[in-house]
Write a protein that holds these residues in place. Structure first.
Motif, mmCIF file in Angstrom:
data_model
loop_
_atom_site.group_PDB
_atom_site.id
_atom_site.type_symbol
_atom_site.label_atom_id
_atom_site.label_comp_id
_atom_site.label_asym_id
_atom_site.label_seq_id
_atom_site.Cartn_x
_atom_site.Cartn_y
_atom_site.Cartn_z
ATOM 1 N N MET A 192 0.849 -1.190 0.000
ATOM 2 C CA MET A 192 0.000 0.000 0.000
ATOM 3 C C MET A 192 0.891 1.248 0.000
ATOM 4 N N PRO A 193 0.642 2.244 -0.859
ATOM 5 C CA PRO A 193 1.488 3.431 -0.913
ATOM 6 C C PRO A 193 1.509 4.178 0.405
ATOM 7 N N ASP A 194 2.648 4.797 0.714
ATOM 8 C CA ASP A 194 2.763 5.601 1.919
ATOM 9 C C ASP A 194 2.152 6.979 1.685
ATOM 10 N N GLY A 195 1.914 7.711 2.795
ATOM 11 C CA GLY A 195 1.407 9.077 2.684
ATOM 12 C C GLY A 195 0.172 9.267 3.527
ATOM 13 N N PRO A 196 -0.295 10.514 3.688
ATOM 14 C CA PRO A 196 -1.483 10.775 4.512
ATOM 15 C C PRO A 196 -2.731 10.165 3.910
ATOM 16 N N ARG A 197 -3.615 9.682 4.778
ATOM 17 C CA ARG A 197 -4.828 9.009 4.323
ATOM 18 C C ARG A 197 -6.081 9.861 4.470
ATOM 19 N N THR A 198 -6.082 10.764 5.417
ATOM 20 C CA THR A 198 -7.301 11.510 5.698
ATOM 21 C C THR A 198 -7.050 13.004 5.583
ATOM 22 N N GLY A 199 -8.123 13.753 5.601
ATOM 23 C CA GLY A 199 -8.002 15.200 5.491
ATOM 24 C C GLY A 199 -9.311 15.868 5.839
ATOM 25 N N TRP A 200 -9.483 17.095 5.384
ATOM 26 C CA TRP A 200 -10.647 17.897 5.708
ATOM 27 C C TRP A 200 -11.118 18.598 4.446
ATOM 28 N N TRP A 201 -12.247 19.277 4.548
ATOM 29 C CA TRP A 201 -12.829 19.967 3.403
ATOM 30 C C TRP A 201 -12.855 21.471 3.656
ATOM 31 N N ALA A 202 -12.419 22.235 2.677
ATOM 32 C CA ALA A 202 -12.516 23.700 2.732
ATOM 33 C C ALA A 202 -13.706 24.130 1.887
ATOM 34 N N ARG A 203 -14.519 25.029 2.425
ATOM 35 C CA ARG A 203 -15.647 25.576 1.662
ATOM 36 C C ARG A 203 -15.291 27.000 1.264
ATOM 37 N N LEU A 204 -15.253 27.247 -0.048
ATOM 38 C CA LEU A 204 -14.786 28.522 -0.585
ATOM 39 C C LEU A 204 -15.927 29.263 -1.274
ATOM 40 N N ALA A 207 -10.328 15.243 10.868
ATOM 41 C CA ALA A 207 -10.630 14.510 9.645
ATOM 42 C C ALA A 207 -12.110 14.607 9.306
ATOM 43 N N GLY A 208 -12.393 14.943 8.052
ATOM 44 C CA GLY A 208 -13.760 15.019 7.573
ATOM 45 C C GLY A 208 -14.485 16.306 7.860
ATOM 46 N N SER A 209 -13.877 17.211 8.618
ATOM 47 C CA SER A 209 -14.564 18.458 8.951
ATOM 48 C C SER A 209 -14.637 19.384 7.741
ATOM 49 N N VAL A 210 -15.615 20.294 7.756
ATOM 50 C CA VAL A 210 -15.788 21.296 6.708
ATOM 51 C C VAL A 210 -15.508 22.662 7.321
ATOM 52 N N VAL A 211 -14.553 23.376 6.734
ATOM 53 C CA VAL A 211 -14.103 24.654 7.280
ATOM 54 C C VAL A 211 -14.339 25.751 6.246
ATOM 55 N N ASP A 212 -15.036 26.811 6.628
ATOM 56 C CA ASP A 212 -15.276 27.931 5.727
ATOM 57 C C ASP A 212 -14.029 28.803 5.612
ATOM 58 N N LEU A 213 -13.631 29.084 4.370
ATOM 59 C CA LEU A 213 -12.491 29.961 4.101
ATOM 60 C C LEU A 213 -12.999 31.130 3.255
ATOM 61 N N PRO A 214 -13.530 32.169 3.890
ATOM 62 C CA PRO A 214 -14.182 33.251 3.146
ATOM 63 C C PRO A 214 -13.248 34.059 2.258
#
Length: 209
Positions: free
Chosen positions: A1-13, A37-44
């Motif tokens: 299995m390839p190395d590297g980050p598996r999870t992240g978050w969502w930016a709402r633009l 992980a999985g959160s949605v963050v507003d970036l105005p």
């Protein structure tokens, strides 16, 4: 299995649409642990975060996805036709990929838009079908001439973005695969590979002998 980050978050633009067009939103999938992980963050301020992997543009009202861009600069240009199958048992969605310059990379057309543009099914380079409710991938096909170029990897990430934009269960794969599918799954980046189960059943090739 390839190395590297598996999870992240969502930016709402913020998104600027054409005058008179439906209001739109943009979601960017970002690898990293700056937020849970999985959160949605507003970036105005509209600035695209480093580490983004997907950029999904969709209508605010309804479930129309307009485009999905993938951070794969070396992969071929792809645009897509989405074919919902609400009457299938279970309901499914197929995303068909094309690779000519008629539309910008990442554009997602409806079936009606594709018909008006004269899009022909025989020109497709790849397709992915999934069961919409559970988010389970049913079939992935990449034409022989388009293989080993990142087309399948790009397509599955676009489908993941389409499914996420509608609030569906995240796209994932079970252990049934062809030999080509197994080779492809082994080359997926870590943030996609962990969503594909270990192989449990060998399926016949989808490419005619």
């Amino acid at each position: 299995m390839p190395d590297g980050p598996r999870t992240g978050w969502w930016a709402r633009l913020p998104a600027e649409g054409e005058p008179g067009s439906p209001a739109q939103r943009v979601l960017a999938a970002v690898l990293g642990d700056a937020f849970p992980a999985g959160s949605v963050v507003d970036l105005p301020d509209g600035r695209l975060p480093g580490g983004w992997q997907l950029l999904v543009r969709a209508d605010v009202a309804g479930d129309r996805v307009r485009s999905v861009q993938v951070a794969m600069p070396t992969a071929p240009l792809l645009w897509y036709v989405e074919l919902p199958e609400p009457a299938a048992a279970p309901p499914a969605t197929t995303l068909v990929a094309f690779s000519d310059a008629r539309f910008a990379d990442g554009t997602v057309l409806t079936a009606a838009e594709a018909r008006r543009a004269g899009v022909r099914g025989e020109d497709q380079v790849a397709a992915l079908r999934w069961w919409t409710g559970p988010g389970l991938v049913h079939q992935v096909y990449v034409g022989p001439a388009a293989r080993r170029r990142g087309v399948g990897t790009k397509l599955v990430q676009v489908a993941y973005g389409v499914q996420h934009a509608r609030g569906g269960t995240p796209l994932h794969g079970d252990g049934r695969r062809t030999d080509d599918g197994e080779a492809w799954s082994r080359a997926l980046p870590a943030h996609a590979a962990w969503r594909v189960a270990e192989r449990t059943e060998r399926l016949p090739s989808m490419t005619p002998a």
